[in-house]
Motif scaffolding. Structure first.
Motif, PDB file in Angstrom:
ATOM      1  N   GLY A   1       0.792  -1.224   0.000  1.00 36.37           N
ATOM      2  CA  GLY A   1       0.000   0.000   0.000  1.00 36.37           C
ATOM      3  C   GLY A   1       0.821   1.268   0.000  1.00 36.37           C
ATOM      4  N   HIS A   2       2.134   1.167  -0.220  1.00 40.37           N
ATOM      5  CA  HIS A   2       2.967   2.373  -0.271  1.00 40.37           C
ATOM      6  C   HIS A   2       2.928   3.014  -1.652  1.00 40.37           C
ATOM      7  CE1 HIS A   2       5.592   0.597   3.192  1.00 40.37           C
ATOM      8  NE2 HIS A   2       4.341   0.794   3.530  1.00 40.37           N
TER       9      HIS A   2
ATOM     10  N   ARG B   1     -10.704  -8.767   1.165  1.00 41.26           N
ATOM     11  CA  ARG B   1     -11.015  -7.424   0.670  1.00 41.26           C
ATOM     12  C   ARG B   1      -9.874  -6.951  -0.211  1.00 41.26           C
ATOM     13  NH1 ARG B   1     -13.293  -3.458   4.263  1.00 41.26           N
ATOM     14  NH2 ARG B   1     -13.002  -2.215   2.397  1.00 41.26           N
ATOM     15  N   ASP B   2     -10.218  -6.214  -1.275  1.00 42.23           N
ATOM     16  CA  ASP B   2      -9.175  -5.642  -2.122  1.00 42.23           C
ATOM     17  C   ASP B   2      -8.609  -4.404  -1.438  1.00 42.23           C
ATOM     18  OD1 ASP B   2      -7.483  -4.810  -4.082  1.00 42.23           O
ATOM     19  OD2 ASP B   2      -9.039  -4.224  -5.510  1.00 42.23           O
ATOM     20  N   THR B   3      -7.331  -4.446  -1.102  1.00 39.94           N
ATOM     21  CA  THR B   3      -6.747  -3.340  -0.334  1.00 39.94           C
ATOM     22  C   THR B   3      -6.447  -2.127  -1.207  1.00 39.94           C
ATOM     23  OG1 THR B   3      -4.508  -4.193  -0.647  1.00 39.94           O
ATOM     24  CG2 THR B   3      -5.681  -4.931   1.301  1.00 39.94           C
ATOM     25  N   ILE B   4      -6.460  -2.310  -2.525  1.00 38.06           N
ATOM     26  CA  ILE B   4      -6.181  -1.166  -3.408  1.00 38.06           C
ATOM     27  C   ILE B   4      -7.371  -0.203  -3.420  1.00 38.06           C
ATOM     28  CG2 ILE B   4      -5.554  -0.472  -5.774  1.00 38.06           C
ATOM     29  CD1 ILE B   4      -3.441  -2.262  -4.589  1.00 38.06           C
TER      30      ILE B   4
ATOM     31  N   GLU C   1      -8.350   4.999   2.488  1.00 35.03           N
ATOM     32  CA  GLU C   1      -7.033   5.225   3.075  1.00 35.03           C
ATOM     33  C   GLU C   1      -6.986   4.902   4.586  1.00 35.03           C
ATOM     34  OE1 GLU C   1      -4.375   5.901   1.279  1.00 35.03           O
ATOM     35  OE2 GLU C   1      -3.011   6.133   2.962  1.00 35.03           O
ATOM     36  N   PRO C   2      -7.973   5.376   5.381  1.00 35.91           N
ATOM     37  CA  PRO C   2      -7.928   5.026   6.811  1.00 35.91           C
ATOM     38  C   PRO C   2      -7.951   3.524   7.064  1.00 35.91           C
ATOM     39  CG  PRO C   2      -9.547   6.760   6.421  1.00 35.91           C
ATOM     40  CD  PRO C   2      -9.091   6.302   5.078  1.00 35.91           C
ATOM     41  N   GLU C   3      -8.746   2.788   6.248  1.00 37.64           N
ATOM     42  CA  GLU C   3      -8.799   1.330   6.437  1.00 37.64           C
ATOM     43  C   GLU C   3      -7.439   0.694   6.150  1.00 37.64           C
ATOM     44  OE1 GLU C   3     -12.985  -0.592   5.314  1.00 37.64           O
ATOM     45  OE2 GLU C   3     -12.238   0.723   3.733  1.00 37.64           O
ATOM     46  N   ARG C   4      -6.814   1.188   5.061  1.00 37.02           N
ATOM     47  CA  ARG C   4      -5.522   0.622   4.678  1.00 37.02           C
ATOM     48  C   ARG C   4      -4.474   0.941   5.747  1.00 37.02           C
ATOM     49  NH1 ARG C   4      -5.696   1.778  -0.628  1.00 37.02           N
ATOM     50  NH2 ARG C   4      -4.719   3.799  -0.287  1.00 37.02           N
ATOM     51  N   ARG C   5      -4.534   2.146   6.270  1.00 32.46           N
ATOM     52  CA  ARG C   5      -3.592   2.528   7.327  1.00 32.46           C
ATOM     53  C   ARG C   5      -3.790   1.681   8.579  1.00 32.46           C
ATOM     54  NH1 ARG C   5      -0.861   7.506   7.536  1.00 32.46           N
ATOM     55  NH2 ARG C   5      -0.730   8.356   5.441  1.00 32.46           N
TER      56      ARG C   5
END
Lengths: 256, 227
Positions: A52-53, A71-74, A78-82
């Motif tokens: 996710g960088h 879940r597709d992280t792309i 943004e808060p969920e990925r963080r």
């Protein structure tokens, strides 16, 4: 069994230049996968896209989350990925300085990640931090020292402690043993192997050191010019490489 | 337990003018539980190659290699890993370990990865190391500094730590003295008695005659090369 991470068709371009192209694979719980290739082959780009960088131009990175399943992280917010980056994921940088706060004590570095997931009791945080320093073989008396006073090998071990304290399920590692002398490297390998086994971690390790992947990784992907040219069991790829480039890579290793 | 059907292998050397070398052609045989089969043939006949194909670190181009109910030729990497962890043991000629790890942990590791507790696996490791006459003062040291024969015995201890239903042994008695050779042969006999299917390479004819039920001459499967 559901794969922990399922990567499908990940592509990243830098203008006309290809970073990585059409990479797909599944990683299952408890598996350690190595990615090797010469510098410029796209392995770090791929790792950064998965973690996710970097935002890939195409493809999916599906992670089996604890609460909502795959879940597709792309496409995640943004808060969920963080949040994932603080809890279930960990990222060990090649240069420990990139993964540590150099102005904060060793204990503070480990404690920060705990606070990010909601721990507030100072005593508990300090105890956990001290426990983890012990696990990565840093003396408890150094808990209040800043990482600037640590050697390179100690900084790398501190970075690992900081990353693993929240019990992640997937660890991304970018050249974790790069730049360390061989005796420190051996110690770190031993430590990582023990942690992977005891915590049931899955890991993706980018490196150019074939000896490191032989000892750590179950599976191996060989990349060249942004593409995966060969993938399989680590010892099969190293002992019986099929692709011309993998054969060249394996036969180029210096014997000690 | 171990079943090979029409197995063939070639090596393609891309960096040496794409030379294609046929090494194994159309091998079929099977090994039942409790049976020990020796692979024989002159050096270079393909014994070790065949053994590595069965273990899965050499890729097989054609045919089936079944260990229990898994075909290793078609299996996903994670299935092969599971088979190696639980079913198929391999004692290679060389010990390959993470530097700095104590001998006791090296031997206990196969059991630890199966989820056996530290105490039980260490107890088993101690028993095996004792049986193979590795002095107790060496147990806490890394085997990387040991003599060739000691490393070989550590490797055997590691290979026999878990009671694998199928085992591959690559020259297990090479470079051992008479006393330790005897220990290794009795370990093999014990494994047979508990029902393990074993494929071995033995240059030591007396050892082969003692533990093996039959022999398979690998040179039969090697394509004849014009000299």
């Amino acid at each position: 069994m559901t794969p922990l991470l399922s990567v499908q068709g990940v592509t990243k371009r830098y203008g006309a230049h290809i970073g990585c192209a059409d990479v797909s694979f599944d990683l299952y719980p408890g598996e350690v996968m190595g990615i090797v290739g010469e510098s410029g082959s796209g392995k770090s780009t791929l790792l950064n896209c998965m973690a996710g960088h970097l935002r890939p131009d195409a493809g999916q990175v599906v992670f089996d989350t604890r609460t909502d399943g795959p879940r597709d992280t792309i496409t995640m917010s943004e808060p969920e990925r963080r949040m994932l980056g603080r809890t279930d994921w960990a990222f060990v940088h090649q240069h420990a300085r990139d993964g540590l706060r150099m102005g904060v004590s060793a204990g503070g570095n480990v404690g920060e990640r705990l606070m990010a997931v909601g721990e507030r009791h100072y005593g508990d945080i300090r105890d956990k931090a001290t426990d983890w320093l012990g696990r990565v073989e840093i003396d408890a008396s150094r808990v209040d020292d800043r990482p600037t006073t640590f050697s390179g090998g100690m900084q790398q071990r501190l970075q690992i402690a900081r990353n693993l304290v929240t019990g992640p399920r997937l660890v991304f590692m970018d050249e974790p043993t790069g730049g360390l002398d061989v005796s420190v490297q051996a110690r770190l390998l031993d430590l990582l192997r023990g942690l992977v086994r005891d915590m049931g971690l899955s890991a993706i390790i980018v490196t150019h050191d074939l000896a490191v992947v032989r000892l750590l990784a179950d599976r191996l992907m060989v990349m060249k010019d942004g593409r995966v040219v060969e993938a399989g069991l680590t010892d099969q790829v190293l002992d019986d490489p099929q692709h011309a480039y993998s054969q060249l890579l394996v036969s180029s290793v210096l014997q000690v | 337990m171990i079943e090979l059907t029409n197995v063939s292998k070639t090596f393609t050397l891309h960096n040496q003018g794409s030379a294609v070398i046929e090494v194994i052609n159309d091998v079929s045989f099977s090994v039942a539980a409790g049976e020990c089969v020796a692979l024989t043939g002159a050096s270079g006949a393909g014994k070790s190659t065949l053994m590595r194909m069965i273990y899965g670190n050499y890729l097989t181009q054609a045919g089936q290699i079944r260990i229990g109910d898994v075909d290793l030729v078609q299996a996903e990497p994670r299935q092969v890993i599971a088979v190696r962890r639980e079913v198929l043991g391999y004692v290679s000629q060389f010990l390959r370990v993470v530097p700095r790890v104590p001998t006791l942990d090296v031997v206990a590791e196969p059991l630890r990865t199966l989820g056996v507790s530290a105490e039980v696996s260490q107890a088993r490791a101690k028993a095996l190391l004792g049986q193979l006459n590795i002095p107790e003062r060496l147990w806490s040291l890394s085997p990387t500094t040991f003599s060739g024969g000691e490393q070989q015995r550590v490797n055997i201890a590691r290979g026999f730590a878990h009671a694998y239903p199928a085992m591959l042994l690559d020259e297990p008695t090479a470079s051992l003295d008479a006393k330790n050779r005897e220990v290794v042969l009795s370990l093999i006999e014990e494994a047979k008695a508990r029902g393990a299917a074993i494929i071995g390479i033995f240059h030591d004819e007396a050892a082969r005659d003692r533990v093996c039920d039959r022999e398979i001459d690998v040179s039969r499967f090697t394509p004849k090369v014009a000299a």
